[in-house]
Write a protein that holds these residues in place. Structure first.
Motif, PDB file in Angstrom:
ATOM      1  N   THR A 155      -2.691  -4.793   7.861  1.00 44.26           N
ATOM      2  CA  THR A 155      -2.089  -4.407   6.584  1.00 44.26           C
ATOM      3  C   THR A 155      -0.575  -4.425   6.675  1.00 44.26           C
ATOM      4  O   THR A 155       0.116  -4.918   5.771  1.00 44.26           O
ATOM      5  N   LYS A 156      -0.040  -3.910   7.771  1.00 44.29           N
ATOM      6  CA  LYS A 156       1.412  -3.840   7.946  1.00 44.29           C
ATOM      7  C   LYS A 156       2.050  -5.229   7.953  1.00 44.29           C
ATOM      8  O   LYS A 156       3.161  -5.406   7.429  1.00 44.29           O
ATOM      9  N   VAL A 157       1.370  -6.211   8.518  1.00 42.63           N
ATOM     10  CA  VAL A 157       1.952  -7.561   8.583  1.00 42.63           C
ATOM     11  C   VAL A 157       1.639  -8.392   7.340  1.00 42.63           C
ATOM     12  O   VAL A 157       1.953  -9.578   7.286  1.00 42.63           O
ATOM     13  N   GLY A 158       1.003  -7.763   6.337  1.00 39.40           N
ATOM     14  CA  GLY A 158       0.819  -8.436   5.053  1.00 39.40           C
ATOM     15  C   GLY A 158      -0.509  -9.111   4.840  1.00 39.40           C
ATOM     16  O   GLY A 158      -0.703  -9.789   3.822  1.00 39.40           O
ATOM     17  N   GLN A 159      -1.446  -8.946   5.771  1.00 42.53           N
ATOM     18  CA  GLN A 159      -2.783  -9.510   5.576  1.00 42.53           C
ATOM     19  C   GLN A 159      -3.627  -8.564   4.721  1.00 42.53           C
ATOM     20  O   GLN A 159      -3.207  -7.448   4.393  1.00 42.53           O
ATOM     21  N   ALA A 160      -4.818  -9.018   4.351  1.00 40.43           N
ATOM     22  CA  ALA A 160      -5.745  -8.210   3.556  1.00 40.43           C
ATOM     23  C   ALA A 160      -7.030  -8.042   4.366  1.00 40.43           C
ATOM     24  O   ALA A 160      -7.969  -8.839   4.226  1.00 40.43           O
TER      25      ALA A 160
END
Length: 295
Positions: A155-160
């Motif tokens: 989540t922190k690196v922008g994935q879902a």
């Protein structure tokens, strides 16, 4: 690319000489292009993110200081098992071991690992920078804290990230995709519809919805009183259609050759045509990703 956008130091290891350096060259090109199109994730510039990358041909220094290890070798079980056996020699028991496999269940991939409570599959969808979904699939012994930590990292690196509660062949993405492939292939092979038009069924029909809401919410919104009402209205019809579906199609026999021929008449299978279509695909996905980000 995904992890450096979150500000993490990333070490790339490949035992084939020059391959890790080659990967960084490609990442550099893509990262700079993303910055130019204002699609770069995170608060760091392209130069700052690229400074977090380093490459190795020796495993021990590559793993030094790691808290999360993501394996990305080809889909051969024995190779993956060997990689994790080797990795486990150099990392502490708290380090999370994660595989990118798309088709091998965790209980097989990590069968030879000693500390299996820190193991899981983190299966990305290609291309992962634009298609953000990551399936998190536990080994039967995976600790809940490991699943939570990986979910937070992704989540922190922008994935879902999505959490599967237990392992199953094909996970979720490939099982849903296989069902779509089977019926699409069957409809073309049986002469019901053309290759071009079955693709339009998805790209101009179902895919328009599913780019923003999934099948469960689609049903929930398509009846006045939600999902239960939807099934009261349409459940018997859906069940009738499901009973009419045929066996698994033959993907290799003579009828299959006709499907392949029709596809290749639309898009020839030489590298020039395929590369151009892949570039087009990635460009369209980039625009869709930007639209979803803005909304």
């Amino acid at each position: 690319m995904v992890f450096i956008s979150g500000g993490y130091q990333v070490k790339i290891y490949d035992n084939q000489p020059g391959q890790a350096a080659k990967a960084i060259t490609e990442i550099r090109k893509q990262t700079e292009e993303l910055e130019e199109t204002h699609m770069l994730r995170g608060d760091l510039s392209a130069a700052q993110q690229l400074a977090l990358l380093s490459c190795y041909e020796d495993l021990a220094p590559a793993l030094e200081g790691a808290f999360f290890v993501q394996e990305c070798v080809f889909e051969q079980l024995e190779v993956k098992q060997s990689v994790f056996q080797e990795v486990e020699r150099f990392v502490g028991k708290a380090v999370i071991l994660s595989s990118s496999t798309s088709c091998l269940v965790p209980s097989s991939v990590f069968a030879k690992v000693q500390e299996r409570s820190r193991c899981l599959v983190s299966h990305p969808v290609n291309p992962p920078y634009y298609v953000k979904l990551v399936e998190l699939v536990p080994h039967p012994e995976t600790a809940a804290a490991v699943m939570d930590a990986t979910h937070s990292l992704m989540t922190k690196v922008g994935q879902a990230p999505v959490l599967l509660r237990k392992e199953i062949d094909g996970f979720a993405v490939n099982r849903v995709q296989a069902a779509i492939i089977a019926e699409s292939w069957r409809l073309v092979q049986d002469g019901v519809i053309s290759v071009k038009d079955i693709d339009l069924v998805m790209s101009e029909g179902l895919g328009m919805r599913y780019a923003f809401i999934g099948p469960m919410e689609t049903m929930h919104l398509n009846a006045p009183e939600g999902l239960e009402d939807y099934m009261r209205r349409y459940g018997e019809g859906i069940a009738r259609l499901l009973r009419s579906l045929g066996p698994v199609p033959d993907f290799f026999g003579e009828p299959a050759k006709r499907v392949v021929k029709e596809m290749c008449e639309l898009i020839p299978s030489d590298q020039q045509h395929l590369s151009a279509r892949k570039e087009r695909r990635d460009l369209l996905l980039m625009h869709l990703a930007k639209l979803k980000k803005d909304h």
